[in-house]
Enzyme design. Structure first.
Site, short mmCIF file in Angstrom:
data_model
loop_
_atom_site.label_atom_id
_atom_site.label_comp_id
_atom_site.label_asym_id
_atom_site.label_seq_id
_atom_site.Cartn_x
_atom_site.Cartn_y
_atom_site.Cartn_z
CG HIS A 71 -1.43 -10.19 -7.17
ND1 HIS A 71 -1.28 -10.40 -5.82
CD2 HIS A 71 -1.43 -8.85 -7.35
CE1 HIS A 71 -1.17 -9.22 -5.21
NE2 HIS A 71 -1.26 -8.28 -6.11
N GLY A 146 3.04 6.99 -11.54
CA GLY A 146 2.73 6.30 -12.79
C GLY A 146 2.17 7.23 -13.86
CG ASP A 163 -1.69 -4.05 -8.78
OD1 ASP A 163 -2.85 -4.01 -8.32
OD2 ASP A 163 -0.79 -4.76 -8.28
N1 AG3 Z 1 -5.05 -3.02 -5.82
C1 AG3 Z 1 -6.48 -2.95 -5.68
C2 AG3 Z 1 -6.90 -2.89 -4.27
C3 AG3 Z 1 -8.25 -2.34 -4.07
C4 AG3 Z 1 -8.76 -2.70 -2.73
N2 AG3 Z 1 -9.75 -1.82 -2.28
C5 AG3 Z 1 -10.20 -1.80 -1.02
N3 AG3 Z 1 -9.78 -2.62 -0.14
N4 AG3 Z 1 -11.11 -0.89 -0.71
C6 AG3 Z 1 -4.39 -3.98 -5.05
C7 AG3 Z 1 -2.96 -3.98 -5.17
C8 AG3 Z 1 -2.44 -5.35 -5.03
N5 AG3 Z 1 -1.27 -5.54 -5.77
#
Ligand code: AG3
Length: 279
Positions: A71, A146, A163
Site C-alpha cells: 500500500h 470501477g 488497486d
Molecule cells: N491487489 C493486488 C493483489 C494481487 C494479489 N495476487 C495474488 N495473490 N495472486 C491487492 C489489494 C490490496 N488492497
C-alpha cells in the site's frame, strides 16, 4: 452471505497455487470469516506468521503483517511527486489499505469505487484501518464497478490509484487498453495514475502488453517494483503514468508523511531501477 466461522474451527492449511506445482501456504489458527458474495469467495483467516489475511477467490489480497509494503508503494510515489493533489480516485481497494495511505495527505477528497460492498463490510470488521478511514469526512465511498464508474462519471482527479486484483479473472478489464484510455479522461491537467501491475514473474506478458499500449497514451510510463512477501513471486510491479509529472526528478521536493514503514526517498529512486529481464 454466510456467517463468521465458529470458534470450534480447527487449524487448517490455506494454499494459494501460483503455478500447478508451487505456491504459498498458511497455517490458519482459525478462520474468522468465510462467505460468498455475488462477485467472489471471501475469506479472512488468522495466522501466526502474517496476522489476519484476506483472500478473494483463494488469492491473498492483503495481510496485516506485510500490507504496508504494497500500500505504501502504490500510493506514495504518486502522492509525493504530484505538486498538489486535492482530488483522488481509488478503483478497487475494498480492504482500505490504499485509502488509509492516501488520507495521510491534506487532500480535499478521496473517492473509492469498490465493486463488492460485502468485502467492505467484512474488512471493516477484521482490518483495523478501514473503519476509521471510512469515517473521514473527505472520503466518498461508491459501491460500483470501477470500469462502469469511469464510463459514466465525468469527474476529474489529480491522482487515480488502480488497486485491482490479478490481470487474469474478474479484474482483467482493469488491465486493458480501453480501461486506461477512459481513465485518462478523468485526469486533471498534470494528473497521475498509479496502478498495481502484477507479478513480473507470473504476469510478464501482461506487463509487456501494457507497456506497449501505454507508451502511446502517456509521456511518462514507468514500471517500479517492491517486494510483497505474500504475493506470487514476492516481487511486485506498479505503473506510474503521467503526461507532466516525472517520477524521477532531479530533486524530490515533497517529503513523505512521517510514520511510514517502507517508503522513503531512497526507496523511491531504487524502486524504479529495473533488472535486465524487465528492461
Ligand atoms: N491487489 C493486488 C493483489 C494481487 C494479489 N495476487 C495474488 N495473490 N495472486 C491487492 C489489494 C490490496 N488492497
Amino acid at each position: 452471505m454466510s456467517r463468521p466461522v465458529p470458534s470450534s474451527f480447527k487449524p487448517a492449511e490455506f494454499r494459494e497455487w501460483h503455478t500447478p506445482s508451487s505456491g504459498l501456504f498458511f497455517l490458519a489458527k482459525r478462520s474468522l470469516f468465510s462467505g460468498r458474495t455475488p462477485f467472489q469467495k471471501v475469506d479472512v483467516i488468522e495466522t501466526e506468521s502474517f496476522g489476519r489475511v484476506l483472500l478473494l477467490d483463494g488469492l491473498v489480497q492483503t495481510t496485516e503483517k506485510d500490507e504496508f509494503f504494497y500500500h505504501e508503494m502504490l500510493v506514495h510515489p504518486a502522492m509525493v511527486c504530484h505538486p498538489a493533489p486535492e482530488e483522488v480516485l481509488i478503483i478497487g481497494g475494498g480492504d482500505g489499505g490504499t485509502l488509509k495511505e492516501v488520507l495521510r495527505y491534506p487532500i480535499k477528497r478521496a473517492v473509492m469505487v469498490e465493486i463488492d460492498g460485502e468485502v467492505i463490510q467484512v474488512c471493516k470488521r477484521y482490518f483495523p484501518w478501514l473503519k476509521p478511514a471510512l469515517r473521514d469526512k473527505r472520503v466518498e465511498l461508491r459501491i460500483a464497478d470501477g470500469n462502469h464508474f469511469i464510463q459514466e462519471s465525468n469527474r476529474k482527479f489529480d491522482i487515480v490509484f488502480v488497486d485491482s486484483s490479478d490481470p487474469v479473472g474478474p479484474s482483467t478489464v482493469l488491465h486493458q487498453r480501453s480501461f486506461f484510455l477512459r481513465l485518462k479522461e478523468h485526469l486533471k491537467r498534470g494528473g497521475v495514475v498509479a496502478a498495481q501491475a502484477g507479478s513480473p514473474l507470473y504476469h510478464f506478458s501482461s506487463l509487456r502488453k501494457k507497456r506497449l499500449f501505454l507508451r502511446k497514451m502517456f509521456r511518462f510510463v514507468l514500471f517500479y517494483l517492491a517486494p510483497v512477501p505474500t504475493y506470487p513471486g514476492c516481487m511486485w510491479s506498479f505503473l506510474f503514468l503521467s503526461d507532466r509529472v516525472n517520477p524521477l526528478p532531479k530533486k524530490i521536493k515533497k517529503n513523505p508523511p512521517v510514520g511510514l514503514r517502507y517508503y522513503n526517498q531512497e526507496i523511491h529512486r531504487a524502486a524504479f531501477a529495473l533488472p535486465p529481464f524487465l528492461k
